[in-house]
Design an enzyme around this catalytic site. Structure first.
Site, PDB file in Angstrom:
ATOM      1  CG  PHE A 156      -1.606  -1.314   1.479  1.00 17.61           C
ATOM      2  CD1 PHE A 156      -2.288  -1.984   0.470  1.00 17.61           C
ATOM      3  CD2 PHE A 156      -1.522  -1.910   2.721  1.00 17.61           C
ATOM      4  CE1 PHE A 156      -2.885  -3.216   0.712  1.00 17.61           C
ATOM      5  CE2 PHE A 156      -2.116  -3.144   2.978  1.00 17.61           C
ATOM      6  CZ  PHE A 156      -2.795  -3.800   1.960  1.00 17.61           C
ATOM      7  CB  CYS A 157       2.269   3.553  -1.544  1.00 18.00           C
ATOM      8  SG  CYS A 157       2.125   3.172  -3.301  1.00 18.00           S
TER       9      CYS A 157
END
Length: 459
Positions: free
Chosen positions: A379-380
């Site tokens: 998720f970055c």
């Protein structure tokens, strides 16, 4: 693994305390979208990936459609279309500023997204500056501060500990400009951070604070003045305005003193053989032809949300989230990723790991067999997710988590469908075969129409 099971008295009781009373909800484009399954049937799409990107509101679509016949280059154009586009662009700026409660004299600068906004602020910081940031941040807030002294703090044990950690880091920082960079709501866990308290800590030490509101603004009202934050960044694509736009809003002094973030047309007032005169804010940091359509889209989304009963929408979202968490508690081997206690306030996001499952395979099976969209991966926010799943602590292979995020159109039926599908996959395994193709988990075979064929048919 830093995880917890879902079962908790606070969560168990919440659906009864927050009944799903009817609330005015802005409508979205794509309602009733149908998707094919590998089994050959088609089902309504259940979207639980709003934290990545949200579809457009119908109000956004309509505003863009109204603008397009008048679309022209903004500023300095004498034609009526140019004058109309310029008026729409600057009115959009004012609407976005109102949406976040901007202070008088502050700047509102259109950017591409939150990442772009944070990089702009990094460019504008006086040098040398000290930036204090937690390892729990999205990369948009974690990474842009190259060229400054960066203090990266470990994940705090509680909201109170976060404030104490920041106070200590500020006290130990050298004299000079200091900035605390923090999320409003985590894109991994949904947990809401103590923004107002952190702002008080930063200001008591003579520092400033910037808030990444990409996940907070779509779920809760955000008021810069009430929170007493110095800067705020947000993205249109999280806010039901997916037209490639974002904004940096806040104090103007550092932004006014900095040279242009991009250099080109619109950022100047005069160019001579050896000298250049830079424009004032906001033009100074909006070089080139701006994204007029995106600005109008973002303003339309902000306006639609401002007109809605956001308190009722938030109550409805909390009831759906509680129902989702309670339902997932009964899935064997499923654990929630969280930083703080289960009763910590959060927006409509939950991430989890399922024993024996690679999250990418689980997400693919939910899509291929059930028509449900979720997100799998880091998720970055790689350092944060590694910490939550226990990577680097002797595990041979850390699990890949899955994230489910609730949006305006989410219904009780959608939640029950997701819970039922995850439980079925956990107990019985997949009904289809999946393979790893160049790092992507895909059905084998996949009888559904190719997305590539679908998309190329549009052009």
């Amino acid at each position: 693994m830093s995880v917890a099971t879902y079962a908790d008295p606070v969560i168990d009781d919440l659906p009864g305390r927050l009944a799903l009373a009817p609330a005015p909800r802005p409508e979205l484009v794509g309602a009733g979208l149908s998707v094919p399954l590998v089994s050959g049937e088609a089902v309504p799409y259940a979207n639980f990936d709003y934290a990545a990107s949200a579809p457009a509101l119908t109000a956004v679509r309509d505003a863009v459609a109204d603008l397009l016949p008048w679309y022209a280059s903004v500023h300095r154009g004498a034609g009526l279309a140019s004058q109309t586009s310029t008026a729409a662009y600057e009115a959009a700026r004012e609407a976005v500023a109102r949406f976040v409660g901007v202070r008088r004299g502050s700047a509102t600068i259109f950017t591409r997204n939150t990442t772009d906004a944070m990089n702009l602020l990094s460019h504008a910081l006086p040098r040398p500056s000290t930036v204090i940031v937690f390892e729990t941040e999205h990369h948009a807030t974690l990474l842009p501060w190259r060229g400054h002294r960066v203090v990266r703090l470990p994940a705090p044990a509680s909201a109170e500990a976060a404030c104490a950690d920041v106070a200590r880091a500020l006290a130990q920082s050298p004299v000079g400009p200091r900035l605390v960079a923090v999320t409003g709501a985590s894109n991994v866990t949904g947990e809401v951070w103590p923004v107002a308290e952190l702002a008080r800590v930063a200001h008591a030490a003579g520092g400033r604070i910037v808030v990444d509101a990409a996940q907070l603004a779509p779920h809760r009202p955000v008021d810069i003045a009430a929170l007493d934050v110095d800067y705020l960044a947000l993205s249109g694509h999280k806010l039901y305005a997916p037209f490639g736009v974002g904004a940096l809003i806040g104090r103007s002094d550092w932004l006014r003193a900095a040279p242009p973030y991009l250099i080109g047309g619109g950022a100047t007032t005069a160019v001579h053989d050896r000298t250049v005169s830079w424009a004032e804010l906001p033009d100074r940091h909006e070089a080139g032809t701006p994204n007029v359509v995106g600005a109008v889209a973002l303003a339309a989304a902000c306006g639609a949300l401002r007109r809605a009963d956001r308190a009722a929408l938030a109550d409805r979202e909390q009831a759906l989230l509680a129902r989702l968490r309670k339902g997932l508690a009964n899935v064997p081997g499923l654990c929630e990723l969280r930083l703080w206690g289960p009763a910590a306030p959060r927006v409509g996001i939950t991430s989890f790991a399922l024993a024996g499952w690679d999250g990418r395979r689980l997400a693919t099976a939910l899509s291929a067999e059930h028509g449900i969209g979720v997100r799998a991966g880091a998720f970055c926010a790689h350092p944060f997710v590694r910490r939550l799943v226990g990577a680097g602590s002797g595990r041979s292979e850390a699990p890949v988590p899955v994230r489910a995020s609730v949006g305006l159109p989410t219904t009780e039926a959608d939640v029950e469908r997701l819970v039922r599908a995850v439980g079925q996959l956990a107990r019985r395994g997949p009904a289809w075969t999946y393979i790893d193709r160049a790092g992507e988990i895909v059905p084998d075979p996949d009888p559904r129409p190719s997305p590539i064929d679908r998309v190329t048919g549009w052009f």
